[in-house]
Design a protein around this motif. Structure first.
Motif, mmCIF file in Angstrom:
data_model
loop_
_atom_site.group_PDB
_atom_site.id
_atom_site.type_symbol
_atom_site.label_atom_id
_atom_site.label_comp_id
_atom_site.label_asym_id
_atom_site.label_seq_id
_atom_site.Cartn_x
_atom_site.Cartn_y
_atom_site.Cartn_z
ATOM 1 N N THR B 111 0.833 -1.190 0.000
ATOM 2 C CA THR B 111 0.000 0.000 0.000
ATOM 3 C C THR B 111 0.869 1.241 0.000
ATOM 4 O OG1 THR B 111 -1.798 -1.118 1.100
ATOM 5 C CG2 THR B 111 -1.702 1.269 1.343
ATOM 6 N N GLN B 112 1.872 1.204 0.835
ATOM 7 C CA GLN B 112 2.758 2.347 0.907
ATOM 8 C C GLN B 112 3.472 2.529 -0.422
ATOM 9 O OE1 GLN B 112 2.746 4.344 3.420
ATOM 10 N NE2 GLN B 112 4.192 5.742 2.461
ATOM 11 N N ALA B 113 3.854 1.413 -0.996
ATOM 12 C CA ALA B 113 4.550 1.492 -2.271
ATOM 13 C C ALA B 113 3.650 2.125 -3.312
ATOM 14 C CB ALA B 113 4.987 0.100 -2.712
ATOM 15 N N ARG B 114 2.410 1.671 -3.336
ATOM 16 C CA ARG B 114 1.494 2.214 -4.313
ATOM 17 C C ARG B 114 1.246 3.694 -4.057
ATOM 18 N NH1 ARG B 114 -3.297 -0.523 -3.322
ATOM 19 N NH2 ARG B 114 -2.347 -1.682 -1.670
ATOM 20 N N ARG B 115 1.265 4.032 -2.790
ATOM 21 C CA ARG B 115 1.041 5.409 -2.417
ATOM 22 C C ARG B 115 2.129 6.309 -2.981
ATOM 23 N NH1 ARG B 115 -0.240 5.174 3.346
ATOM 24 N NH2 ARG B 115 -2.362 4.965 2.661
ATOM 25 N N THR B 116 3.284 5.755 -3.114
ATOM 26 C CA THR B 116 4.400 6.574 -3.566
ATOM 27 C C THR B 116 4.590 6.512 -5.072
ATOM 28 O OG1 THR B 116 5.929 4.752 -3.266
ATOM 29 C CG2 THR B 116 5.630 6.225 -1.393
ATOM 30 N N ALA B 124 -3.603 1.281 -13.848
ATOM 31 C CA ALA B 124 -3.282 0.270 -14.844
ATOM 32 C C ALA B 124 -2.635 -0.963 -14.252
ATOM 33 C CB ALA B 124 -2.364 0.874 -15.892
ATOM 34 N N ALA B 125 -1.837 -0.766 -13.237
ATOM 35 C CA ALA B 125 -1.073 -1.906 -12.731
ATOM 36 C C ALA B 125 -1.860 -2.671 -11.682
ATOM 37 C CB ALA B 125 0.229 -1.404 -12.117
ATOM 38 N N PRO B 126 -1.985 -3.970 -11.880
ATOM 39 C CA PRO B 126 -2.654 -4.741 -10.852
ATOM 40 C C PRO B 126 -1.855 -4.723 -9.566
ATOM 41 C CG PRO B 126 -1.874 -6.158 -12.609
ATOM 42 C CD PRO B 126 -1.555 -4.764 -13.007
ATOM 43 N N LEU B 127 -2.573 -4.800 -8.514
ATOM 44 C CA LEU B 127 -1.927 -4.777 -7.216
ATOM 45 C C LEU B 127 -1.071 -6.021 -7.052
ATOM 46 C CD1 LEU B 127 -3.622 -3.879 -3.933
ATOM 47 C CD2 LEU B 127 -2.370 -6.003 -4.117
ATOM 48 N N VAL B 128 0.112 -5.820 -6.631
ATOM 49 C CA VAL B 128 1.013 -6.942 -6.422
ATOM 50 C C VAL B 128 1.119 -7.212 -4.934
ATOM 51 C CG1 VAL B 128 3.362 -7.795 -6.739
ATOM 52 C CG2 VAL B 128 2.299 -6.355 -8.481
ATOM 53 N N ALA B 129 0.923 -8.431 -4.584
ATOM 54 C CA ALA B 129 0.988 -8.771 -3.174
ATOM 55 C C ALA B 129 2.374 -8.457 -2.646
ATOM 56 C CB ALA B 129 0.683 -10.244 -2.983
ATOM 57 N N PRO B 130 2.435 -7.917 -1.459
ATOM 58 C CA PRO B 130 3.721 -7.499 -0.926
ATOM 59 C C PRO B 130 4.603 -8.681 -0.564
ATOM 60 C CG PRO B 130 2.045 -7.332 0.756
ATOM 61 C CD PRO B 130 1.353 -7.723 -0.514
ATOM 62 N N GLY B 254 -8.250 2.571 -6.042
ATOM 63 C CA GLY B 254 -7.330 2.150 -7.105
ATOM 64 C C GLY B 254 -7.349 0.642 -7.292
ATOM 65 N N ASP B 255 -7.375 -0.076 -6.205
ATOM 66 C CA ASP B 255 -7.438 -1.537 -6.293
ATOM 67 C C ASP B 255 -8.765 -2.000 -6.886
ATOM 68 O OD1 ASP B 255 -4.949 -1.607 -5.165
ATOM 69 O OD2 ASP B 255 -5.677 -1.973 -3.130
ATOM 70 N N LEU B 256 -9.823 -1.328 -6.495
ATOM 71 C CA LEU B 256 -11.137 -1.697 -7.045
ATOM 72 C C LEU B 256 -11.186 -1.442 -8.553
ATOM 73 C CD1 LEU B 256 -13.500 -0.386 -4.222
ATOM 74 C CD2 LEU B 256 -13.287 -2.759 -4.988
ATOM 75 N N PHE B 257 -10.544 -0.354 -8.987
ATOM 76 C CA PHE B 257 -10.483 -0.105 -10.429
ATOM 77 C C PHE B 257 -9.831 -1.285 -11.137
ATOM 78 C CE2 PHE B 257 -9.955 4.658 -9.298
ATOM 79 C CZ PHE B 257 -11.320 4.814 -9.201
ATOM 80 N N VAL B 258 -8.733 -1.730 -10.571
ATOM 81 C CA VAL B 258 -7.985 -2.822 -11.211
ATOM 82 C C VAL B 258 -8.825 -4.101 -11.213
ATOM 83 C CG1 VAL B 258 -5.914 -4.231 -11.085
ATOM 84 C CG2 VAL B 258 -5.798 -1.800 -10.543
#
Lengths: 210, 331
Positions: B111-116, B124-130, B254-258
C-alpha cells in the motif's frame, strides 16, 4: 471418571474436602478420585458461564438451559480424557460448543431457517408489534439469519458481535489466528446483513464495486 | 462521516435481549438430574451409586441477576447518546488490527509502495501482493513514514477496562465462576458488558481505527493473492465506505479499479470512477477516472465530459485527446 462408584473409601474425608474457595484444578483431581461433591462444586461454578455462552450461541435461554445440562453430563462421561493441558473451563467450553453444534445440525435445517425468516418478516410488518417487543423480534431475526452461516462463521459472529470478546480472545476460543477470525467475522457480518436485508430488517446498501 | 451501521444497532438489540433472558433467573441448576443424564449416556462410566449419591444434592434455583445497565430503547439511544457514541461498527476491525499486530504481521508495504508510485501506474497496474523480504526501495514504507500504523500506536483491543461483574444471586450454593480468581490460561478480560455504543470514546480511537483499516486492506490483498477476487472486492468496498483516511480510501479505489478492469466489468468500473470523482474530484486517480468516463460516455455526453476534463486539467496528459474529435461510446 475412572473411580466414580464413590465407594466410601474413595471419598475424601469431609474435613479434608476443599472449601468453597478450592481451586478448579484441585477440584478436578478430587473428581477424578470420585468425589461427587467436588463435581457439584465444579458444576455450580461453571454453570452460569456455560449457560450464557450457549444463550448467545443459540439465542434461546430455554434451549441453552437444556444444553448446559447436556454439556455437563457429557463432561462427566468424558472427564477421563481431560488431560489438564487446557484450563478446565476451556475444555468445558469446547464440549458446550460441540453440543450446540450438534443441536443446530439436528434441528435447524436451511429450510427451517428460511421459514423462520419468513415468520419474522410477517412479524415485522404486523400491526401489533409494540416497541417493547422490537428488541426481542430483532433478536429472533438475527438468530434466524445466523442459521444461514457456516458453523465457523456463526461461531465467529457470536464470539465477537454478541459475546463481545476481543479479537484475540475470540480467536483463542475458536482455535484460530486473529487474522482468520477477523476475516470470518467480516464474512459473517456480510452474510448476516444480506439475510436481514432479504428479510426486510435492513435496507440494502449501495455496492461500491457493482 | 457515516451513520451508525444499522446492522450494529440490530445486533446490539439482540445482544441485550439475550442478556436479559440469561439474567432473568428462575433456572434450576439440577446437579442430580445432570448426573442421571450422564449415567444414561454411559452407564458403564458412572455407577448407580454415584447417581444415588448425586440425588442427595438439592437443585439450586438462580435468582434474577441485576442488570448492569438498563437497556435503552433504540430511540433513546439515538437521541440521548450521539455525542458519546463510539464508532461501534469499527470495533471488530480495531480488534482485528490488534490481532494482526500481535501476530506481527503488519504488511502495509504494498500500500505504501502504491502510495508513492503516483497515478500513472495506479490504475493500470494490478496490485502486487507485498513481499516481506522485498528490498525494493518502493516496496516498503520509508522509515518513519508509515501512515497506516505508527510504532507507538496504542492498541485498544485488550486495553478496555473490564466491567465489574455483579455478584451471583445469594441463593446460589457456590460462587459463580465470575467471582473466582481467573484460571491460568483463560482469557483474562471481558470487554465492556454494556452496549458498546454507550461507551465513552477513547482519545486513541482515531489512530486505532487506522490500524483497523490496515487490517482490512491487508486481508483484501491476501484474498487477492490467493485468487479470491470476490472477497478482495468485498473487503475493499468495505474499506472505501469506511472512515479511513482519504489516502487509504483512494488506494482502495485504485485496487477496485484494477479488479473491475480485470473482471472486464465496465459497468462497475464506470460506477467506481463516478463515485471516486464525487468524493475525490482532484484525487490521485481523478484525471484517469475522468478520462475513463469521457471515453465511455454516451455520445451526447462525451463533449461535456471532455470540457469538464479540460476545465480541470487544461494541460493534462489527455488534453490532446480532449481537444480532438470527441467521440463516445454506448455502454
Amino acid at each position: 471418571m475412572a473411580a466414580s462408584s464413590l465407594s466410601p473409601a474413595s471419598r475424601v474425608p469431609e474435613a479434608a474436602r476443599a472449601p468453597a474457595g478450592e481451586g478448579v484444578g484441585e477440584l478436578v483431581e478430587l473428581v477424578r478420585g470420585g468425589d461427587m461433591r467436588a463435581w457439584s462444586d465444579l458444576y455450580h461454578r461453571h454453570y452460569e458461564r456455560i449457560f450464557k455462552r450457549l444463550c448467545f450461541y443459540l439465542g434461546e435461554a430455554s434451549v441453552a438451559e437444556d444444553l448446559t445440562q447436556e454439556t455437563f453430563a457429557r463432561a462427566v462421561v468424558v472427564l477421563p480424557s481431560f488431560d489438564g493441558r487446557a484450563a478446565f473451563s476451556t475444555w468445558l467450553f469446547g464440549i458446550a460448543l460441540n453440543v450446540a453444534r450438534n443441536f443446530i445440525r439436528e434441528r435447524q435445517t436451511q429450510r427451517r431457517a428460511e421459514r423462520r425468516l419468513a415468520d419474522i418478516e410477517a412479524l415485522r410488518v404486523g400491526p401489533d408489534v409494540a416497541l417493547v417487543h422490537l428488541q426481542q423480534a430483532r433478536k429472533q431475526a438475527l438468530y434466524a439469519a445466523l442459521t444461514e452461516l457456516s458453523e465457523p462463521m456463526r461461531e465467529a459472529f457470536v464470539l465477537r458481535e454478541l459475546e463481545e470478546l476481543s479479537m484475540v480472545e475470540a480467536a483463542a476460543r475458536a482455535g484460530v489466528t486473529a487474522n482468520t477470525m477477523a476475516v470470518r467475522v467480516f464474512r459473517a457480518r456480510e452474510k448476516v446483513r444480506e439475510a436481514l436485508t432479504r428479510g426486510g430488517w435492513l435496507t440494502a446498501k449501495t455496492e461500491e464495486a457493482g | 462521516m457515516h451513520l451508525e451501521d444499522p446492522l450494529d444497532e440490530l445486533v446490539g438489540d439482540a445482544r441485550e435481549a439475550v442478556r436479559a433472558e440469561a439474567d432473568r433467573g428462575g433456572r434450576k441448576r439440577d446437579f442430580a438430574a445432570m448426573i442421571a443424564r450422564a449415567h444414561a449416556i454411559d452407564p458403564t462410566n458412572l455407577s448407580r451409586e454415584a447417581v444415588a449419591e448425586a440425588a442427595r444434592f438439592a437443585p439450586v434455583v438462580a435468582l434474577p441477576r441485576p442488570r448492569r445497565a438498563p437497556a435503552l430503547a433504540n430511540d433513546d439511544v439515538r437521541t440521548a447518546a450521539p455525542a458519546t457514541t463510539p464508532r461501534r461498527r469499527f470495533g471488530w476491525l480495531m480488534a482485528a488490527a490488534a490481532g494482526l499486530l500481535l501476530v506481527g504481521a503488519f504488511a502495509g508495504a504494498a500500500t505504501q509502495a502504491r502510495r508513492t508510485e503516483g497515478s500513472a501506474t495506479a490504475i493500470a497496474a494490478p496490485l502486487v501482493a507485498p513481499s516481506p523480504t522485498s528490498t525494493s526501495p518502493t516496496a516498503g514504507p520509508a522509515p518513519g513514514s508509515s501512515r497506516h500504523v505508527s510504532k507507538d500506536m496504542p492498541v485498544k483491543t485488550d486495553g478496555e477496562v473490564a466491567a465489574p461483574v455483579p455478584a451471583e444471586a445469594p441463593a446460589a450454593a457456590t460462587l459463580a465462576d465470575d467471582e473466582r480468581p481467573v484460571e491460568a490460561g483463560e482469557p483474562t478480560r471481558r470487554r465492556e458488558a454494556t452496549p458498546r455504543r454507550c461507551v465513552e470514546p477513547r482519545p486513541t480511537e482515531t489512530t486505532t481505527d487506522e490500524a483497523a483499516w490496515v487490517a482490512l486492506d491487508r486481508a483484501a490483498r491476501e484474498a487477492w493473492r490467493r485468487g479470491d477476487t470476490e472477497e478482495a472486492r468485498a473487503l475493499l468496498s468495505a474499506l472505501v465506505r469506511s472512515d479511513a483516511t482519504a489516502a487509504t480510501i483512494e488506494l482502495a479505489y485504485g485496487d477496485l479499479f484494477v479488479l473491475a478492469r480485470q473482471a472486464d466489468d465496465l459497468r462497475a468500473l464506470t460506477r467506481l470512477w463516478q463515485r471516486y470523482l464525487d468524493r475525490f474530484p482532484r484525487g490521485l486517480y481523478a484525471e484517469d477516472a475522468r478520462v475513463g468516463l469521457c471515453r465511455r460516455a454516451p455520445k451526447g455526453e462525451a463533449s461535456a465530459c471532455w470540457d469538464l476534463y479540460l476545465g480541470t486539467w487544461p494541460e493534462g496528459a489527455h488534453a490532446g485527446e480532449a481537444r480532438g474529435p470527441r467521440g463516445g461510446e454506448e455502454l
